[in-house]
Motif scaffolding. Sequence first.
Motif, PDB file in Angstrom:
ATOM      1  N   SER A  56       0.829  -1.201   0.000  1.00  0.00           N
ATOM      2  CA  SER A  56       0.000   0.000   0.000  1.00  0.00           C
ATOM      3  C   SER A  56       0.864   1.253   0.000  1.00  0.00           C
ATOM      4  O   SER A  56       1.936   1.291   0.622  1.00  0.00           O
TER       5      SER A  56
ATOM      6  N   TRP B 142       0.131   4.009   1.474  1.00  0.00           N
ATOM      7  CA  TRP B 142       0.132   4.545   2.836  1.00  0.00           C
ATOM      8  C   TRP B 142       1.088   3.781   3.733  1.00  0.00           C
ATOM      9  O   TRP B 142       1.709   4.352   4.630  1.00  0.00           O
TER      10      TRP B 142
ATOM     11  N   LEU C  68      -4.509   8.771   7.950  1.00  0.00           N
ATOM     12  CA  LEU C  68      -5.134   8.623   6.641  1.00  0.00           C
ATOM     13  C   LEU C  68      -5.197   7.153   6.228  1.00  0.00           C
ATOM     14  O   LEU C  68      -6.190   6.696   5.652  1.00  0.00           O
ATOM     15  N   TRP C  69      -4.152   6.401   6.523  1.00  0.00           N
ATOM     16  CA  TRP C  69      -4.105   4.976   6.205  1.00  0.00           C
ATOM     17  C   TRP C  69      -5.199   4.220   6.957  1.00  0.00           C
ATOM     18  O   TRP C  69      -5.894   3.369   6.389  1.00  0.00           O
TER      19      TRP C  69
ATOM     20  N   SER D 167      -7.989   5.235   7.885  1.00  0.00           N
ATOM     21  CA  SER D 167      -9.329   5.592   7.405  1.00  0.00           C
ATOM     22  C   SER D 167      -9.557   5.172   5.962  1.00  0.00           C
ATOM     23  O   SER D 167     -10.649   5.356   5.427  1.00  0.00           O
ATOM     24  N   ASP D 168      -8.534   4.618   5.340  1.00  0.00           N
ATOM     25  CA  ASP D 168      -8.610   4.275   3.925  1.00  0.00           C
ATOM     26  C   ASP D 168      -9.179   2.877   3.717  1.00  0.00           C
ATOM     27  O   ASP D 168      -8.626   2.064   2.982  1.00  0.00           O
ATOM     28  N   HIS D 169     -10.276   2.586   4.406  1.00  0.00           N
ATOM     29  CA  HIS D 169     -10.884   1.254   4.306  1.00  0.00           C
ATOM     30  C   HIS D 169     -12.403   1.380   4.344  1.00  0.00           C
ATOM     31  O   HIS D 169     -13.089   0.631   5.016  1.00  0.00           O
ATOM     32  N   THR D 170     -12.916   2.383   3.661  1.00  0.00           N
ATOM     33  CA  THR D 170     -14.353   2.620   3.671  1.00  0.00           C
ATOM     34  C   THR D 170     -15.093   1.409   3.141  1.00  0.00           C
ATOM     35  O   THR D 170     -14.709   0.790   2.151  1.00  0.00           O
TER      36      THR D 170
ATOM     37  N   THR E 205     -13.506  -0.985   9.895  1.00  0.00           N
ATOM     38  CA  THR E 205     -12.880   0.324   9.726  1.00  0.00           C
ATOM     39  C   THR E 205     -12.773   1.052  11.053  1.00  0.00           C
ATOM     40  O   THR E 205     -11.737   1.656  11.364  1.00  0.00           O
TER      41      THR E 205
END
Length: 330
Positions: free
Chosen positions: A199, A201, A261-262, A264-267, A272
Amino acid sequence: MSEATLDSPIEAAPDITAAQEFRAAVEADTAPAVRPFRLKALPGGLIRNARPRQWVKNVLVLAAPGAAGMLTHSHVLRQVGIVFVLFCAAASAIYFLNDAMDVEADRAHPTKRNRPIAAGIVPLPVAYLCAALLAGGAITGALLLCNTPTAIALGCYLVMQFLYCTGLKHILVVDLAFVTSGFLIRAMIGGLAAGIQLSQWFLITTGFAALFMVAAKRYSELVNMGDKVGSSRKVLAEYSDSYLRFVWQASAAVTVLSYCLWSSDHTGNADTALRQITVLPFVFAILRYAVFADRGAAEAPENVVLKDRPLLLLGAIWAGLYGFSVLGTV
């Protein structure tokens, strides 16, 4: 650094004591004579110069598979175990090379003067031979037991560290970049060996976290060496404490931001929220490490990480929460 700065609840931590002993050694400046070579002492000297204590850094090879939640797969665990051993061999090769090339500078350092090569326990030709054998064995093992991307990454690490040892470590800022790259390759190589996509991130967070620790280490060295700052690591004399403080503070801020940010990057994933909670122990761990960095007690990152109980507890909490979050999404 004022005496009042050390009068805090953490003053009994092992790293603070180590920093005080280091400063005392600098002030004493009692360099022992080079010991006469003894064959009986050679095996122990070789083991010491390989620095098995430093191998704890290579646990970073678990980072990419762990972040992807793949450590429960037997194939992944096998590949990560192999690459851990190979990276230990590669890192030890660089330790032999670096200590052999820096033998005179190490003899002027209050603690490095006791390293086996600087003390005369391991002769220079033997040190260079060990470096070549370990490096060659690591690359060969990566080609035979892992895959081409792993061998390329390991080769890049060895080449970059060789260039670092042969002159680039004396160039301002470049030395920080090369040491940081070593940690970043460690974090990446486990994923490469297991065929895991990395990834963006993950790369940003681990890269700036590494820069944070490297800059904190350099800052601690600068503070502890005092007037003798250029006797062991010449480039340190070109840095100012305010600049290095700026670097580790800025990199810590980027590390925290990128991790937020990483996380939260699992919408759309059910876990999450749990992954977002991991931000708390992560941020507090960064803040805790920053205490040691601020006091100039982060010269040995492995001691800070392994000997400070609150930091270990925060790490365990983070690992538990993150583990549950990734296991719920795979």
